[in-house]
Write an enzyme that holds these catalytic residues in place. Structure first.
Site, PDB file in Angstrom:
ATOM      1  N   HIS A 398       0.796  -1.241   0.000  1.00  0.00           N
ATOM      2  CA  HIS A 398       0.000   0.000   0.000  1.00  0.00           C
ATOM      3  C   HIS A 398       0.818   1.275   0.000  1.00  0.00           C
ATOM      4  O   HIS A 398       0.227   2.368  -0.011  1.00  0.00           O
ATOM      5  CB  HIS A 398      -0.939   0.031   1.203  1.00  0.00           C
ATOM      6  CG  HIS A 398      -2.108  -0.893   1.070  1.00  0.00           C
ATOM      7  ND1 HIS A 398      -3.301  -0.497   0.497  1.00  0.00           N
ATOM      8  CD2 HIS A 398      -2.264  -2.185   1.411  1.00  0.00           C
ATOM      9  CE1 HIS A 398      -4.144  -1.517   0.506  1.00  0.00           C
ATOM     10  NE2 HIS A 398      -3.541  -2.555   1.056  1.00  0.00           N
ATOM     11  N   LYS A 589      -8.883  13.922   3.958  1.00  0.00           N
ATOM     12  CA  LYS A 589      -8.015  12.743   3.995  1.00  0.00           C
ATOM     13  C   LYS A 589      -7.132  12.913   5.221  1.00  0.00           C
ATOM     14  O   LYS A 589      -7.127  13.985   5.829  1.00  0.00           O
ATOM     15  CB  LYS A 589      -7.161  12.666   2.727  1.00  0.00           C
ATOM     16  CG  LYS A 589      -6.474  14.004   2.380  1.00  0.00           C
ATOM     17  CD  LYS A 589      -5.675  13.957   1.096  1.00  0.00           C
ATOM     18  CE  LYS A 589      -6.477  13.913  -0.172  1.00  0.00           C
ATOM     19  NZ  LYS A 589      -6.473  12.632  -0.864  1.00  0.00           N
ATOM     20  N   ARG A 590      -6.404  11.852   5.618  1.00  0.00           N
ATOM     21  CA  ARG A 590      -5.510  12.003   6.753  1.00  0.00           C
ATOM     22  C   ARG A 590      -4.522  13.146   6.502  1.00  0.00           C
ATOM     23  O   ARG A 590      -4.125  13.393   5.365  1.00  0.00           O
ATOM     24  CB  ARG A 590      -4.762  10.678   7.007  1.00  0.00           C
ATOM     25  CG  ARG A 590      -5.649   9.589   7.602  1.00  0.00           C
ATOM     26  CD  ARG A 590      -6.188   9.983   8.966  1.00  0.00           C
ATOM     27  NE  ARG A 590      -5.127  10.015   9.941  1.00  0.00           N
ATOM     28  CZ  ARG A 590      -4.903   9.071  10.851  1.00  0.00           C
ATOM     29  NH1 ARG A 590      -5.684   8.018  10.938  1.00  0.00           N
ATOM     30  NH2 ARG A 590      -3.908   9.199  11.700  1.00  0.00           N
ATOM     31  N   LYS A 595       0.617  14.294   1.432  1.00  0.00           N
ATOM     32  CA  LYS A 595      -0.668  14.650   0.813  1.00  0.00           C
ATOM     33  C   LYS A 595      -0.772  16.158   0.550  1.00  0.00           C
ATOM     34  O   LYS A 595      -1.684  16.627  -0.114  1.00  0.00           O
ATOM     35  CB  LYS A 595      -1.824  14.165   1.693  1.00  0.00           C
ATOM     36  CG  LYS A 595      -1.920  12.632   1.771  1.00  0.00           C
ATOM     37  CD  LYS A 595      -3.021  12.202   2.733  1.00  0.00           C
ATOM     38  CE  LYS A 595      -3.112  10.707   2.919  1.00  0.00           C
ATOM     39  NZ  LYS A 595      -3.849  10.008   1.841  1.00  0.00           N
ATOM     40  N   LYS A 701     -14.246   8.555  -4.860  1.00  0.00           N
ATOM     41  CA  LYS A 701     -15.547   8.888  -4.254  1.00  0.00           C
ATOM     42  C   LYS A 701     -16.044  10.237  -4.763  1.00  0.00           C
ATOM     43  O   LYS A 701     -17.221  10.391  -5.096  1.00  0.00           O
ATOM     44  CB  LYS A 701     -15.435   8.930  -2.723  1.00  0.00           C
ATOM     45  CG  LYS A 701     -15.041   7.614  -2.081  1.00  0.00           C
ATOM     46  CD  LYS A 701     -14.677   7.818  -0.605  1.00  0.00           C
ATOM     47  CE  LYS A 701     -13.905   6.639  -0.053  1.00  0.00           C
ATOM     48  NZ  LYS A 701     -13.237   6.954   1.229  1.00  0.00           N
TER      49      LYS A 701
END
Ligand code: PLP
Length: 862
Positions: A398, A589-590, A595, A701
């Site tokens: 992952h 998101k986290r 990110k 999503k």
């Protein structure tokens, strides 16, 4: 002339929510009242809203039972190959509405609840009438809102496991999810004075109507001790035992009468725990110490993409693996095929009857544990056992971030699991022998590929263990799988290229469209029917409607309604007022440096400065929402949250800006909040540094719910652009090659800072206390990081990001063209159904065939 439909009538019309037959509704009503009385032990005068939720949950649950038992009987009779999905995380969210959707009961339940309220009990009619008035319009949703999220996950990895369970059941696979029943899931996030504060997630406080304890299937799990080597084999002795108590949760497929099982283990101390040699006084202490054993399943580790080498975490990993393998082998032995025909279990058939999928390396101990069972307990020779083990196990990677890779200290391992360490050493010895034979004299290769990292503290590389011990290794998006082969696992790919595969992630369209966005699902169903719910590729048929004025209007209208609803939610729960006509620009998101929430912050500040500089220009109004949890020990991530809230304090209170720019931090982002926020988004922020986000699923999503994406060519964004057409996404920034080239040249943040005046202004403001006037150097660490040791090269993408955001603004001014791009995006979503992902795992790794067939429905009346 027909009169306008009430909300209640409108919902009844919606076909994707199932048919509300008269008989159905009256049964539901009766059962609801029965549960309120017999299960909740309440009458309607004293029942709370939570009681009503539980009564409804039990009523819906009743419809699962017959299907669940029948499915498991059917698997026993047919004895198909079983698929075991092992994961330390299952981020399930709520269950009630999902169950109603998959069973087609949603409208019937809605109608039943409506009728229940129309018949107040005569004695306390006033209370009931008040209750009815309160409920008007939102009845069902208010009951649903009483359910706690099952937050047994951190982010994408845990949510993927949950989507996979839905798809495996919907595709008729004989599949099981195995994990840990954490007493406390992911913490609840509070924002206090702009800072994240964590609260324990006591999700089981009011009981969990969806689980069933199975104490009869309790298993012992051993820890510590030592090994004894005898001529007839190895014994692991003097161990401490903890019991694993299973709790089963039903997993219904989408309208196919299949109900699979998620089995989560809870730790129980044995009755004689620490009591072997007690004296008076020691007894009380021994009972109190039972907690030590039971702590194993107490709490989820709250790290996303980060390895923390704690003993308790290693215990959790072995606990789930040991209990699960005992269960798998028991089921194999009692299956028709496994034992009835042959006196002694023939384990050579295990790979034909069992597939074990490892969700990251977290359950990697399954490999040495399976070897231990086969060799030490079942007395198979090593070579036979190893062949069985490799053919049974498969591993999903992952992440490529080095700080996330599990590398357990040998010392810790030796203490907790001495026999497994010996087995890992033997696996490694044989593994190195193969390499040495294939690449004679290549000592450096031996060092790179070893399962044991030497030099300093010796560690076990769990990813290497998984690659060697599995027949398939997959990444979770094409670009990520390519990176694995080219970089982190290059040597392994060279040696065994056949093992390496890609399985691009997906999301379940049941939860992430039908359930969370019924308005959009209905608008789609009106044009192309409702088969897309099972077969998401059919969304392609929407391309025919891109120029259909009525469809464009419908899509835009649904979005506007979702935005209004979310605005109301935010006002009710957080007392923030937002302009529903502004662009909803959302990054949820986290919180993680890779990110790049900081890149988003730099855009907000730049936009703010531009508005201030020229307040009379026609600026596109934006509401920027950022949400996500920071791991409690991740200092920089917590500072990023503080920066976002600080920017909000300044921007939101500036009268010059007004409601043209607002910055909202979405508190406590979790599955349930995702279901509310994502259908309301216009713009989806997917802006990680190319090469760092393995896939992402949040991106999918948003796409499915009619948001446009601003994103880098990273993870599944690449494939989203491929499916929808690159021109229908806002793609910006460095590609993986550019990042690599920049690394080779050397990344120097100050070059961008000196060259780009607006970037310089933004950084100077953060550094100078413009957003933190009371503590001017609050953000000096963040600025120092960005300027001097930014691993994720925020400044390198700044200029292109800002330009790209200008294009976003320009298009937003043309609602029709915007909505056309939205339609192309929705039409291109088919690939991102987790049904597609699971069908590929099934055929290309597990060797089972998915099916859309239904099994017969049971008679629910008993
Ligand atoms: C989908 C999801 C995620 C993953 O989001 P990414 O943007 O892919 O990181 C994280 N948390 C929740 C609650 C989700 O639903």
């Amino acid at each position: 002339m027909s009169k306008p439909l009430s909300d209640h009538d409108r919902r009844k019309q919606i076909s994707v929510r199932g048919l509300a037959g008269v008989e159905n509704v009256s049964d539901l009503k009766q059962n609801f009242n029965r549960h309120l009385h017999f299960t909740l032990v309440k009458d309607r005068n004293v029942a709370t809203r939570r009681d009503y939720y539980f009564a409804l949950a039990h009523t819906v649950r009743d419809h699962l039972i017959g299907r669940w038992i029948r499915t498991q009987q059917y698997y026993y009779e047919k004895d198909p190959k079983r698929v075991y999905y092992l994961s330390l995380e299952f981020y399930m969210g709520r269950t009630l509405q999902n169950t109603m959707v998959n069973l087609g009961l949603e409208n019937a339940c809605d109608e039943a609840m409506y009728q229940v309220r129309q018949t107040p009990s005569p004695s306390h009619w006033f209370a009931v009438v008040c209750f009815c008035l309160l409920q008007l319009g939102l009845e069902m949703e208010e009951l649903e809102d009483m359910e706690e999220d099952a937050g047994l996950g951190n982010g994408g990895l845990g949510r993927l496991a949950a989507c996979f369970l839905d798809s495996m059941a919907s595709l008729g696979l004989a599949a099981y999810g195995y994990g840990i029943r954490y007493e406390f899931g992911i913490f609840n996030q509070k924002i206090v004075n702009g800072w994240q504060v964590e609260e324990a997630d006591d999700w089981l406080r009011y009981g969990n109507p969806w689980e069933k304890a199975r104490p009869e299937y309790m298993r012992p799990v051993h820890f510590y001790g030592r090994t004894e080597h005898h001529p007839d084999g190895v014994k692991w002795v003097d161990t401490q035992v903890v019991l694993a108590l299973p709790y089963d949760t039903p997993v219904p497929g989408y309208r196919n009468n299949i109900v699979n099982t998620m089995r989560l283990w809870s730790a129980k101390a044995p009755c004689d725990f620490n009591l072997k040699d007690f004296n008076v006084g020691g007894y009380i202490q021994a009972v109190l110490d039972r907690n030590l054993a039971e702590n194993i399943s107490r709490v989820l580790y709250p790290n996303d993409n980060f390895f923390e080498g704690k003993e308790l975490r290693l215990k959790q990993e072995y606990f789930v693996v040991s209990a699960t393998l005992q269960d798998i082998i028991r089921r194999f032995k009692v299956s028709k095929f496994g034992s009835r025909e042959i006196a002694r279990t023939d384990f050579s058939k295990l790979p034909d009857k069992v597939a074990i999928q490892l969700n990251d390396t977290h359950p990697a101990m399954a490999i040495p544990e399976l070897m231990r069972v086969l060799v030490d307990e079942e007395k198979l020779n090593w070579e036979t056992a190893w062949d069985i083990c490799v053919r049974t196990c498969a591993y999903t990677n992952h992440t490529v971030l080095p700080e996330a890779l599990e590398r357990w200290p040998v010392e810790l391992f030796a203490h907790l699991l001495p026999r497994h360490l010996e087995i890992v050493y033997e696996i490694n010895r044989r593994h190195l022998e193969v390499i040495a034979a294939k690449y004679p004299g290549d000592v450096d290769r031996l060092r790179r590929m070893s399962l044991i990292e030497e030099g300093g503290q010796k560690r076990i590389n769990m990813a290497h263990l998984c690659i060697v011990g599995a027949h398939a290794v997959n990444g979770v998006a094409q670009i990520h799988s390519d990176i694995l082969k080219a970089t982190v696992f290059k040597d392994f790919y060279e040696m065994e290229p056949h093992k390496f595969q890609n399985k691009t992630n997906g999301i379940t369209p049941r939860r992430w469209l039908v359930m969370c966005n019924p308005g959009l699902a209905e608008a789609i169903a009106e044009r192309i029917g409702e088969d897309f719910i099972r077969d998401l590729d059919q969304l392609r048929n929407l391309v025919k409607f891109v120029n259909d004025e009525a469809f464009i209007r419908d899509i835009a209208k649904v979005k506007q309604e979702n935005k209004m609803k979310f605005a109301v939610h935010l006002e009710e729960h957080y007392k923030v007022k937002i302009n529903p006509n502004s662009m909803f620009d959302i990054q949820v998101k986290r919180i993680h440096e890779y990110k790049r929430q900081l890149l988003n912050c730099l855009h907000i500040i730049t936009y703010y400065n531009r508005i201030k500089k020229d307040p009379n220009k026609q600026w596109t109004p934006r509401t920027v929402m950022i949400g996500g949890k920071a791991a409690p020990g991740y200092h920089t991530a917590k500072m990023i949250i503080r920066l976002i809230t600080a920017i909000g304090e300044v921007v939101n209170n500036d009268p010059v800006v007004g409601d043209r720019l607002k910055v909202i931090f979405l508190e406590n982002y979790r599955v349930t909040l995702a279901e509310k926020a994502i259908p309301a988004a216009d713009l989806s922020e997917q802006i990680s540094t190319a090469g760092t986000e393995a896939s992402g699923t949040g991106n999918m999503k948003f796409m499915l719910n009619g948001a446009l994406t601003i994103g880098t060519m990273d993870g599944a964004n690449v494939e989203m652009a491929e499916e929808a057409g690159e021109g229908n996404l806002f793609i910006f920034g460095m590609r993986v090659d550019d990042v690599e080239a920049l690394d080779n040249r050397g990344y120097h943040a100050e070059e961008y800072y000196n060259r780009l005046p607006e970037l310089k202004q933004a950084i100077d403001q953060i550094a100078g206390g413009f957003f933190s006037p009371k503590q001017p150097d609050l953000f000096k660490e963040i600025v120092n990081m960005l300027m001097h040791h930014d691993r994720f090269k925020v400044f390198a993408d700044y200029e292109d990001y800002i330009k790209c955001q200008e294009k976003v603004n320009a298009l937003y001014k043309n609602p029709k063209e915007w909505t056309k791009k939205v339609i192309y995006n929705i039409a291109g979503c088919g690939k991102f159904s987790s049904d597609r992902t699971i069908a590929q795992y099934a055929r290309e790794i597990w060797g089972v065939e998915p099916t859309l067939e239904k099994i017969p429905a049971p008679d629910d009346k008993h």
